[in-house]
Design an enzyme around this catalytic site. Structure first.
Site, PDB file in Angstrom:
ATOM      1  N   ILE A  94       0.836  -1.205   0.000  1.00 17.22           N
ATOM      2  CA  ILE A  94       0.000   0.000   0.000  1.00 17.22           C
ATOM      3  C   ILE A  94       0.871   1.256   0.000  1.00 17.22           C
ATOM      4  CG2 ILE A  94      -1.630   1.344   1.385  1.00 17.22           C
ATOM      5  CD1 ILE A  94      -2.817  -1.354   2.314  1.00 17.22           C
ATOM      6  N   ASN A 135      -9.345   1.845  12.548  1.00 17.97           N
ATOM      7  CA  ASN A 135     -10.696   1.531  13.013  1.00 17.97           C
ATOM      8  C   ASN A 135     -10.883   0.092  13.452  1.00 17.97           C
ATOM      9  OD1 ASN A 135     -13.814   1.722  12.998  1.00 17.97           O
ATOM     10  ND2 ASN A 135     -13.398   0.187  11.423  1.00 17.97           N
ATOM     11  N   TYR A 152     -11.129  -5.331  26.635  1.00 14.40           N
ATOM     12  CA  TYR A 152     -11.493  -4.300  25.665  1.00 14.40           C
ATOM     13  C   TYR A 152     -11.182  -2.904  26.203  1.00 14.40           C
ATOM     14  CZ  TYR A 152     -14.365  -1.746  22.261  1.00 14.40           C
ATOM     15  OH  TYR A 152     -14.820  -0.896  21.283  1.00 14.40           O
ATOM     16  N   LYS A 199      -8.464  -0.242  24.703  1.00 16.95           N
ATOM     17  CA  LYS A 199      -8.985   1.029  24.201  1.00 16.95           C
ATOM     18  C   LYS A 199      -8.464   2.212  25.013  1.00 16.95           C
ATOM     19  CE  LYS A 199     -11.393  -0.233  20.624  1.00 16.95           C
ATOM     20  NZ  LYS A 199     -11.044   0.241  19.260  1.00 16.95           N
TER      21      LYS A 199
END
Length: 240
Positions: A66, A78, A142, A146
């Site tokens: 990429i 994301n 989680y 985060k």
């Protein structure tokens, strides 16, 4: 806006990620998506790379391809993994997958695209966190990863400010996605209480997060960096 500003979005195939891709494409960016599965309705003119983002070596190889195509102005980290379970039920083997998908892949993507951003003399990195970083029952792994995104964002913002690259985080509250439905049983009393307590009176939509991404991505948003922006319908204030 200058044409041909390239933006990479991880976890682009559905939910918030897909909505972000659609919004940024509408705003005139050249969007590249990356995820484990290419959607059947993905536009032919929009590049898409298929890779399991939890596989480090495969991710590095894909990112090299990429980055070799062109310099990238924007990156939206994301992709995410939502392990659930109260403390006594936590499977720590899931910690490594949570770190890989919620933290490590963010670092790998930023490392790959950073030389191109520096060559352009500007850039935007947007990390998708979560309101759960402030604490949420049954989200040990989680919320831990985060919360790490918030610290990562602030550190990168300081390191990259002199290069004209801003780094910000968006922390969604309850958003109507498959992730939310899978992790929050609609029949559960805690879920019903959560939704009933949203001050604006509705659950968020993926487009709400995409709109916030569009703000941070804008070239005119060059004086905002190191921030965590809650897209939560006021629930963060209500919890306080």
């Amino acid at each position: 806006m200058e044409t041909q500003l390239n933006v990479l979005v991880t976890g682009a195939s559905r939910g918030i990620g897909r909505s972000i891709c659609d919004r940024l494409a509408q705003d005139g960016y050249t969007v590249t998506g990356i995820a484990r599965t290419r959607p059947a309705d993905w536009p032919d003119a929009m590049p898409f790379y298929t890779v399991d983002l939890a596989e480090r070596d495969a991710v590095k190889k894909t990112l090299a391809e990429i980055a070799a195509r062109a310099p990238y102005y924007g990156l939206v980290n994301n992709v995410g993994f939502v392990p659930t379970g109260r403390l006594e039920d936590v499977d720590t083997t899931e910690l490594y997958k949570a770190v890989a998908l919620n933290l490590e892949v963010n670092i790998l993507c930023a490392q790959a695209l950073l030389p191109g951003m520096r060559a352009l003399g500007r850039g935007r990195i947007i990390n998708i966190g979560s309101r759960a970083a402030l604490g949420k029952p049954a989200r040990t792994l989680y919320s831990t990863t985060k919360a790490g995104i918030n610290g990562m964002t602030r550190t990168w913002a300081l390191e990259l400010a002199a290069d004209g690259i801003t780094v910000n985080a968006i922390a969604p509250g309850p958003i109507a996605t498959e992730f939310f439905r899978d992790a929050n049983d609609a029949q559960n009393e805690a879920t019903r209480k959560l939704l009933a307590g949203i001050p604006v009176g509705r659950i968020g939509q993926p487009e709400d997060v995409a709109h916030a991404v569009a703000y941070f991505m804008d070239e005119r948003c060059g004086f905002v960096t190191g921030q965590t922006h809650y897209v939560c319908g006021g629930i963060t204030i209500g919890a306080a």
